[in-house]
Design a protein around this motif. Structure first.
Motif, PDB file in Angstrom:
ATOM      1  N   ASN A 103       0.716  -1.184  -0.011  1.00 52.25           N
ATOM      2  CA  ASN A 103       0.024   0.029  -0.086  1.00 52.25           C
ATOM      3  C   ASN A 103       0.694   1.285  -0.008  1.00 52.25           C
ATOM      4  O   ASN A 103       0.612   2.194   0.426  1.00 52.25           O
ATOM      5  CB  ASN A 103      -0.960   0.003   1.247  1.00 52.25           C
ATOM      6  N   LEU A 104       1.837   1.360  -0.668  1.00 50.04           N
ATOM      7  CA  LEU A 104       2.469   2.537  -0.941  1.00 50.04           C
ATOM      8  C   LEU A 104       1.676   3.550  -1.868  1.00 50.04           C
ATOM      9  O   LEU A 104       0.932   2.866  -2.588  1.00 50.04           O
ATOM     10  CB  LEU A 104       4.007   2.234  -1.497  1.00 50.04           C
ATOM     11  N   TRP A 105       2.037   4.682  -1.619  1.00 46.59           N
ATOM     12  CA  TRP A 105       1.557   5.671  -2.467  1.00 46.59           C
ATOM     13  C   TRP A 105       2.066   5.653  -3.760  1.00 46.59           C
ATOM     14  O   TRP A 105       3.292   6.144  -3.884  1.00 46.59           O
ATOM     15  CB  TRP A 105       1.356   7.051  -1.731  1.00 46.59           C
ATOM     16  N   PRO A 106       1.506   5.054  -4.993  1.00 49.38           N
ATOM     17  CA  PRO A 106       2.060   5.005  -6.208  1.00 49.38           C
ATOM     18  C   PRO A 106       2.741   6.208  -6.968  1.00 49.38           C
ATOM     19  O   PRO A 106       3.744   6.234  -7.537  1.00 49.38           O
ATOM     20  CB  PRO A 106       1.129   4.432  -7.133  1.00 49.38           C
ATOM     21  N   HIS A 107       2.152   7.537  -6.435  1.00 46.34           N
ATOM     22  CA  HIS A 107       2.507   8.824  -7.064  1.00 46.34           C
ATOM     23  C   HIS A 107       3.988   9.390  -6.340  1.00 46.34           C
ATOM     24  O   HIS A 107       4.060  10.783  -6.807  1.00 46.34           O
ATOM     25  CB  HIS A 107       1.499   9.706  -7.309  1.00 46.34           C
ATOM     26  N   MET A 108       4.234   8.807  -5.377  1.00 43.76           N
ATOM     27  CA  MET A 108       5.371   9.200  -4.627  1.00 43.76           C
ATOM     28  C   MET A 108       6.644   8.450  -4.616  1.00 43.76           C
ATOM     29  O   MET A 108       6.439   7.105  -4.582  1.00 43.76           O
ATOM     30  CB  MET A 108       4.765   9.584  -2.966  1.00 43.76           C
ATOM     31  N   TYR A 149      10.439   5.330  -7.410  1.00 44.15           N
ATOM     32  CA  TYR A 149       8.968   5.271  -7.443  1.00 44.15           C
ATOM     33  C   TYR A 149       8.468   3.865  -7.171  1.00 44.15           C
ATOM     34  O   TYR A 149       9.258   2.733  -7.466  1.00 44.15           O
ATOM     35  CB  TYR A 149       8.165   5.677  -8.582  1.00 44.15           C
ATOM     36  N   PRO A 150       7.511   3.467  -6.357  1.00 52.29           N
ATOM     37  CA  PRO A 150       7.019   1.840  -6.024  1.00 52.29           C
ATOM     38  C   PRO A 150       7.170   1.096  -7.151  1.00 52.29           C
ATOM     39  O   PRO A 150       7.386  -0.030  -7.034  1.00 52.29           O
ATOM     40  CB  PRO A 150       5.843   2.175  -5.536  1.00 52.29           C
ATOM     41  N   SER A 151       6.621   1.437  -8.317  1.00 47.28           N
ATOM     42  CA  SER A 151       6.533   0.892  -9.694  1.00 47.28           C
ATOM     43  C   SER A 151       8.142   0.376 -10.068  1.00 47.28           C
ATOM     44  O   SER A 151       8.202  -0.556 -10.662  1.00 47.28           O
ATOM     45  CB  SER A 151       5.918   1.374 -10.583  1.00 47.28           C
ATOM     46  N   GLU A 152       9.143   1.221  -9.576  1.00 48.91           N
ATOM     47  CA  GLU A 152      10.364   0.712  -9.738  1.00 48.91           C
ATOM     48  C   GLU A 152      10.930  -0.003  -8.555  1.00 48.91           C
ATOM     49  O   GLU A 152      12.434  -0.250  -8.980  1.00 48.91           O
ATOM     50  CB  GLU A 152      11.172   2.090 -10.246  1.00 48.91           C
TER      51      GLU A 152
ATOM     52  N   GLY B 211       5.053   6.845 -11.751  1.00 49.77           N
ATOM     53  CA  GLY B 211       4.644   6.706 -10.619  1.00 49.77           C
ATOM     54  C   GLY B 211       3.431   5.746 -10.306  1.00 49.77           C
ATOM     55  O   GLY B 211       2.541   6.229  -9.606  1.00 49.77           O
ATOM     56  N   HIS B 212       3.426   4.519 -11.041  1.00 48.61           N
ATOM     57  CA  HIS B 212       2.251   3.741 -10.699  1.00 48.61           C
ATOM     58  C   HIS B 212       2.807   2.266 -10.323  1.00 48.61           C
ATOM     59  O   HIS B 212       3.782   1.748 -10.875  1.00 48.61           O
ATOM     60  CB  HIS B 212       1.525   3.318 -12.106  1.00 48.61           C
ATOM     61  N   ALA B 213       2.262   1.882  -9.386  1.00 50.42           N
ATOM     62  CA  ALA B 213       2.485   0.484  -8.878  1.00 50.42           C
ATOM     63  C   ALA B 213       1.976  -0.424  -9.800  1.00 50.42           C
ATOM     64  O   ALA B 213       1.061  -0.393 -10.641  1.00 50.42           O
ATOM     65  CB  ALA B 213       2.085   0.399  -7.304  1.00 50.42           C
TER      66      ALA B 213
END
Ligand code: ATP
Ligand code: MG
Lengths: 264, 213, 232
Positions: A103-108, A149-152, B211-213
């Protein structure tokens, strides 16, 4: 005062409509120690944790954090009474939570995730918040990933950021809901070792996990939940040692793997 | 058709862009408010918000524009027709954007909001710092389509006497008797603008995807 | 209220009614022809040769990228200049407003519908088509018996929305003097200096039609939903 547990749960009942998910739970989590909550899927572990975090409102019963009532208290005539929002916030500020899905904030960025509440909740200047966030990321070994970013990030890295995010707010108690269950086996190790370090530092932790090896080696207390009832509790040696409760035997048959057998 | 004529159209398209951009901007602010009211769970504000959306999505923009244009002076607001036009476009796009945003908010994962709760963020901070930015990122493609929609719809503000690309094309077509090349050129200019907007939308999406999970 | 009812009797009433009928004709015919055109376009783009796909894609993008009003102007005012010389005789695309309106709506709707159908085609699981081939259906049978019914389920909600959009676009045709509802009410409003009243009533009528259409769509969707394929 030393006898007051960090978390005290009494008579906790949670119903979703007609379904009773928790039926009168009594639980003490001692200060400065790790309590592990185990049990089969659907037994109500997450629900119990979410009630303690006040993400769900219990149908009945009481929760105390460091002796202070959370969510509900006793009214003047001994009746159960909802507490004002301000006190809720104050008590909940002592709790940090780590979720199965990170549940990380994806835009930060990782740094932004950790610094966010320091700025918006505690009013820290951005620079100071970033410095503190950086220190927290360093503790979980992710200073080098601060700008990602979380996606990375890998799942294990995301979960470590989530732990850093919770720790940055200096909670007295950390709740973990299956923190490694959505990770590949080779990534669970890095998260568990962060949690071990945290336990060694004296953090009070309540951990829902299927990592029996971790539970047996780190927890001072194991709580086994089955069908919304607290079936067995005690030190790992007593709970896992023979003779075992037949339900625990059955449960271990299903979940025991990852080399944990040797630890028992 | 001469280059001068084409150039006149290009100049007029600047006005089209300005009116559209201003309307999209105000429309977005209004849409955020409407969406907030709708999702607030309080009937006193949610009802009017839903009625607003239903009305402006349920009636032709042409009629909304004319209604607002004639209604404003009647209630004592004597504003230039440009202002009436922008109000009409803003209300219309607000109702569409509000629906888009609502969908976006409903797709924000619950856990991400719970994490904000656990970090002590107030409801307001959670909205502003977590839910809104995530919802906007989720809805970028739909918002881009809506921006293109408004650019095209802005051709209708010619009916309340506002000069923009379509008005200019209409005037030039009737004064030069060359409707074919002139309307085709106007269409071409709209197309180019919309392709640019679509490109910008893709770019924004791509930079947000990081910035997208 | 009496004055309002006064409008509904006599000459004005007849004009308003004929306007309403024209609006509905434009709407229904535009939707139907647009659906057919859109479907043919989608099929041609899917099964036709590459250059056809590109050409049609360009057409669709042009139509979706330009205002309907400009398209209507182009057809109505530009049509007469669009001539075909054939052995000395020349034929021009001279259309009366109503014809231009129907043609414009059809082309406009066709472009949007074709995109809907394309998305519908893509959303059908490949396995369903392969299953049809395995049991021996030929290409045409597969299209008619498997793809079409499944796609109808998938695109129905979007088609209802598109149809609502078209209904609203018909009002734009009043600008090229198609005698539909807005055109007729406009005349009366202008004559009697009752602009706000006229446009309020118009708005309410369109709103009612849109709501009705939306409800009918949701009803149809609910009725058809049991044919929706099971998700695996
Ligand atoms: N919001 C809800 N509404 C209705 N039922 C729910 C809700 N949340 C949980 N439940 C039900 O409560 C029961 C306990 O769920 P819970 O998530 O606490 O189990 P768990 O022990 O955490 O299981 P797992 O190991 O799979 O995570 C389940 O039967 C679940 O279906
Ligand atoms: Mg769980």
């Amino acid at each position: 005062m030393s006898t007051v547990p960090a978390i005290r749960v009494r008579g906790l009942v949670k119903r979703f409509g007609d379904v009773e998910v928790l039926s009168g739970i009594d639980l003490d989590a001692p200060r400065g120690e790790v309590t592990c909550l185990i049990g089969p899927s659907g037994s109500g572990k997450s629900t119990l944790l979410r009630c303690i975090a006040l993400l769900e409102e219990a149908t009945d019963g009481f929760i105390e954090i460091d002796g202070e009532p959370l969510g509900f208290g006793l009214g003047p005539n001994g009746e159960r009474m909802r507490l004002p929002q301000a006190s809720v916030r104050q008590v909940r500020a002592k709790i940090g939570m780590v979720f199965q899905q990170f549940n990380l904030w994806p835009h930060m960025t990782a740094l932004g995730n950790v610094a966010e509440a320091l700025v918006t909740v505690h009013g820290m200047p951005r620079a100071a918040a970033n410095a503190k966030a950086m220190a927290e990321l360093d503790k979980v070994g992710l200073a080098a990933r601060a700008e990602h970013y979380p996606s990375e990030l890998s799942g294990g890295q995301q979960q470590r950021v989530a732990i850093a995010r919770a720790l940055a707010l200096e909670p007295r108690i950390m709740l973990f809901d299956e923190p490694t269950s959505s990770l590949d086996p080779e990534l669970t190790g890095e998260v568990l070792s962060v949690m071990r370090g945290l336990a060694d530092s004296g953090m009070t932790m309540l951990v829902v996990t299927h990592e029996i090896g971790f539970a047996a080696s780190v927890a001072s207390k194991i709580v086994f939940l089955d069908h919304g009832k607290l079936l067995v509790e005690g030190a790992p040696g007593t709970v896992f040692g023979k003779p075992r409760h037949p339900r625990i035997e059955q449960f271990l048959d299903t979940y025991l793997d990852r080399g944990a057998a040797g630890l028992l | 058709m001469s280059w001068e004529l084409f150039w006149l159209l290009v100049e007029a398209s600047g006005l089209t862009i300005v009116y559209s951009a201003v309307s999209i901007f105000f429309g977005f602010l209004l849409a955020a408010a409407i969406c907030g009211a709708d999702l607030s769970g309080r009937a006193a504000v949610a009802r009017p918000a839903r009625l607003f959306v239903s009305f402006f999505r349920g009636t032709p923009l042409l009629i909304q524009l004319l209604l607002i244009y004639y209604l404003l002076p009647k209630i004592g607001l004597n504003v230039p027709s440009e202002v009436a036009a922008v109000i009409g476009l803003s209300f219309s796009t607000a109702s569409y954007q509000a629906e888009i945003l609502r969908g976006g908010f409903q797709s924000v994962p619950r856990g991400v909001v719970e994490a904000a709760d656990m970090c002590g963020l107030s409801a307001r901070a959670t909205f502003r710092r977590i839910r809104l930015p995530i919802a906007v990122r989720l809805t970028l493609p739909a918002l881009t389509s809506e921006a293109i929609m408004i650019l095209k719809s802005s051709s209708l503000i010619s009916v309340v006497g506002v000069v923009e690309l379509t008005t200019m094309a209409k005037d030039l077509a009737s004064s030069t008797y060359q409707p074919l090349p002139i309307f085709a050129s106007a269409g071409f200019i709209y197309l180019v603008i919309n392709l640019v907007v679509a490109g910008l939308g893709l770019w924004a999406e791509r930079s947000a995807r990081r910035g997208h999970a | 209220m009496t004055s309002l009812l006064g409008y509904l009797g006599g000459e004005d009433g007849r004009n308003i009614l004929s306007g309403l009928v024209n609006t509905c004709v434009l709407w229904v015919v535009g939707t139907l022809l647009g659906t057919v055109l859109g479907f043919l376009t989608a099929v041609a783009r899917r099964y036709g040769p590459r250059p056809i796909d590109w050409l049609l894609k360009a057409c669709v993008e042009v139509i979706r990228g330009t205002p309907f009003l400009v398209q209507a102007y182009l057809l109505y005012f530009g049509g007469p200049y669009l001539c075909l010389e054939l052995g000395g005789a020349s034929a021009c695309l001279t259309l009366d407003p109503f014809e231009a309106g129907i043609l414009g709506l059809t082309i406009y709707a066709g472009a949007y519908f074709s995109e809907l159908f394309r998305a519908g085609f893509d959303a059908i699981p490949r396995g369903h088509i392969e299953a049809a081939t395995t049991v021996g259906l030929d290409r045409w049978q597969t299209l008619r018996r498997i793809i079409l019914p499944e796609m109808t389920m998938l695109v129905l909600p979007a088609m209802v929305n598109m149809s609502i959009l078209l209904l609203k676009e018909t009002a734009v045709l009043s600008i090229i003097s198609v005698k539909e509802l807005k055109f007729q009410v406009d005349i009366i409003g202008n004559r009697d200096y009752a602009f706000v009243e006229a446009f309020t009533i118009l708005a309410l009528v369109y709103w009612a039609l849109v709501e009705l259409c939306g409800r009918a769509g949701r009803y149809a969707e609910a009725r058809l939903s049991r044919y929706r394929f099971a998700h695996s």
